[in-house]
Each structure stands twice: as structure tokens, then as C-alpha cells.
Enzyme design. Sequence first.
Site, PDB file in Angstrom:
ATOM      1  N   SER A   6       0.831  -1.209   0.000  1.00  0.00           N
ATOM      2  CA  SER A   6       0.000   0.000   0.000  1.00  0.00           C
ATOM      3  C   SER A   6       0.861   1.252   0.000  1.00  0.00           C
ATOM      4  CB  SER A   6      -0.917   0.008   1.225  1.00  0.00           C
ATOM      5  OG  SER A   6      -1.580   1.248   1.325  1.00  0.00           O
ATOM      6  N   HIS A  30      -1.017  -1.033  -4.481  1.00  0.00           N
ATOM      7  CA  HIS A  30      -2.323  -0.720  -3.896  1.00  0.00           C
ATOM      8  C   HIS A  30      -2.420   0.770  -3.576  1.00  0.00           C
ATOM      9  CE1 HIS A  30      -6.063  -1.981  -1.962  1.00  0.00           C
ATOM     10  NE2 HIS A  30      -5.788  -1.113  -1.004  1.00  0.00           N
ATOM     11  N   ASP A  32      -4.806   3.555  -1.870  1.00  0.00           N
ATOM     12  CA  ASP A  32      -5.945   3.835  -1.002  1.00  0.00           C
ATOM     13  C   ASP A  32      -6.439   5.249  -1.276  1.00  0.00           C
ATOM     14  OD1 ASP A  32      -6.172   1.442   0.766  1.00  0.00           O
ATOM     15  OD2 ASP A  32      -4.093   1.955   1.221  1.00  0.00           O
ATOM     16  N   MET A  34      -9.076   7.969  -0.413  1.00  0.00           N
ATOM     17  CA  MET A  34     -10.034   8.334   0.636  1.00  0.00           C
ATOM     18  C   MET A  34     -10.523   9.771   0.438  1.00  0.00           C
ATOM     19  SD  MET A  34      -7.910   6.926   3.925  1.00  0.00           S
ATOM     20  CE  MET A  34      -6.860   5.474   3.806  1.00  0.00           C
ATOM     21  N   HIS A  63      -8.274   1.300  -4.517  1.00  0.00           N
ATOM     22  CA  HIS A  63      -9.338   0.986  -3.557  1.00  0.00           C
ATOM     23  C   HIS A  63     -10.050   2.292  -3.225  1.00  0.00           C
ATOM     24  CE1 HIS A  63     -10.229  -0.240   0.910  1.00  0.00           C
ATOM     25  NE2 HIS A  63     -11.340  -0.129   0.198  1.00  0.00           N
ATOM     26  N   MET A  65     -12.365   4.472  -1.357  1.00  0.00           N
ATOM     27  CA  MET A  65     -13.096   4.664  -0.108  1.00  0.00           C
ATOM     28  C   MET A  65     -13.756   6.032  -0.180  1.00  0.00           C
ATOM     29  SD  MET A  65     -10.250   3.058   2.487  1.00  0.00           S
ATOM     30  CE  MET A  65      -8.870   3.235   1.338  1.00  0.00           C
ATOM     31  N   MET A 135     -11.982  -6.042   4.184  1.00  0.00           N
ATOM     32  CA  MET A 135     -11.242  -5.176   5.096  1.00  0.00           C
ATOM     33  C   MET A 135     -11.096  -5.881   6.440  1.00  0.00           C
ATOM     34  SD  MET A 135     -10.338  -2.478   3.481  1.00  0.00           S
ATOM     35  CE  MET A 135      -9.653  -1.668   4.936  1.00  0.00           C
ATOM     36  N   ASP A 173      -7.145  -6.525   3.297  1.00  0.00           N
ATOM     37  CA  ASP A 173      -6.469  -5.253   3.544  1.00  0.00           C
ATOM     38  C   ASP A 173      -6.702  -4.819   4.984  1.00  0.00           C
ATOM     39  OD1 ASP A 173      -5.393  -2.715   3.502  1.00  0.00           O
ATOM     40  OD2 ASP A 173      -6.767  -1.902   2.006  1.00  0.00           O
TER      41      ASP A 173
END
Length: 214
Positions: A6, A30, A32, A34, A63, A65, A135, A173
Site C-alpha cells: 500500500s 495498492h 488507497d 479516501m 481501492h 473509499m 477489510m 487489507d
Amino acid sequence: MKIAPSLLSADFLRLQKDIEFLNRNADLAHLDIMDGCLVPNISFGFSVVDALKDELTVPMDAHLMIVHPERWFERFAAAGVSFLSFHLEASGRNTAAFIEKIHSLGMKAGVAVNPDIPVRKLFKFIGQADYFLIMSVFAGFGGQKFIYESLDRVASLKEELIRRGDRAEIEVDGGVGPSNAAALRQAGADILVAGNAIFKAEDPESAVRALREA
């Protein structure tokens, strides 16, 4: 076992060096993403993803979010993302349509759930999604402790995939590291996302090997 380090845990003051590390050692990178709404944190956006596109030789695994993830599917496709997952909590009744849209843009589609969402809610999307993201902490922050009940959730999903003869992968994750990698493999995980366990390790390359061979 595929390993997806990540970037959230990378050193952004020396990101080029960490990118080179990913190209040598990772199966996926990866990302993330957000928004501070679906989760209580903000990470990075397209300025970073666009820069990574020309530097990474491993596929980008984004990913999302974020609320209304569908607004950004085309943009992530244009940024070179290969794997794109969104949260069931953000898609609701539109989940199947979102999967179809991601496929139409040439990406693999994943559906993610937080630890408080019953894993059986993913079952209806077996045969549609390419992978499922379980998750093992609550989405929003790096460095959280692994929730061990996640092993049962992974095993339950794997059992259903096998029962239906579906080859979708299970990605995990959150709090993943040497202490739980073997158990995750045994439960049925195919892809491990790890941040601090890799980038904060004394020897990150050895850390990746240890996770892969667990």
C-alpha cells in the site's frame, strides 16, 4: 500469494525509490483513495495517480473509499488503473451496475466491505465481480490492528466461491503482516495488501518474500 504493498505507507519524500521497489518486488501497487466522507480521512488523488502511471510497471490496484465512486470510474481508467474496487456501503443497489461499468472501461472490478458488513452480502455478486476486498480493519487509517474474525469471513467467502465454481480472488487489507499471513492463506486469501509491514520493515524486500511464502 500475490502481494500488493500500500502506497499509503510509502515515504512520499522519496516516492521514486519506493516506486522502484514496487516494480522489483510487488504483484500490484495498492492505492488507497479516501475522500474524508465515506471514511474519516483524506489520502491522495489524481495528481499522484497520474504521476504513478508512467513510473509503475506493476498494475495499479485502486481501492475507492469514497462516496459516489461511479463519478470517477472513467477518470481512474484514464489514469491507467487496472484493478478498481469500491465499497458496498457506497454502492448499495447500484453494485451490479457499477461492476458492469468498470468492466466496460477495461478494468477488473472489485467489491469491498468493512468488518461490520456481513460477508454474505457479497455472495449475490459472485459471478460478476473479479475480486472481493475484505477489510480486516475499518477503512480510513493505516497502522490499525488486524481483526482476527476476518479469517472466518475470508473462509466463508472462499467456501462459497468454491461451491459455485467461481475463480474470483479474495484480497485482504488491514493489519496484514508476518503474524497472520499464513492464516490468511489457509483461510483462502489470494492477495495481501500490506503497508507498514512492508514499508516500515528493516528489510522491505525480505518482508515481501516472507508474506508471499507464508
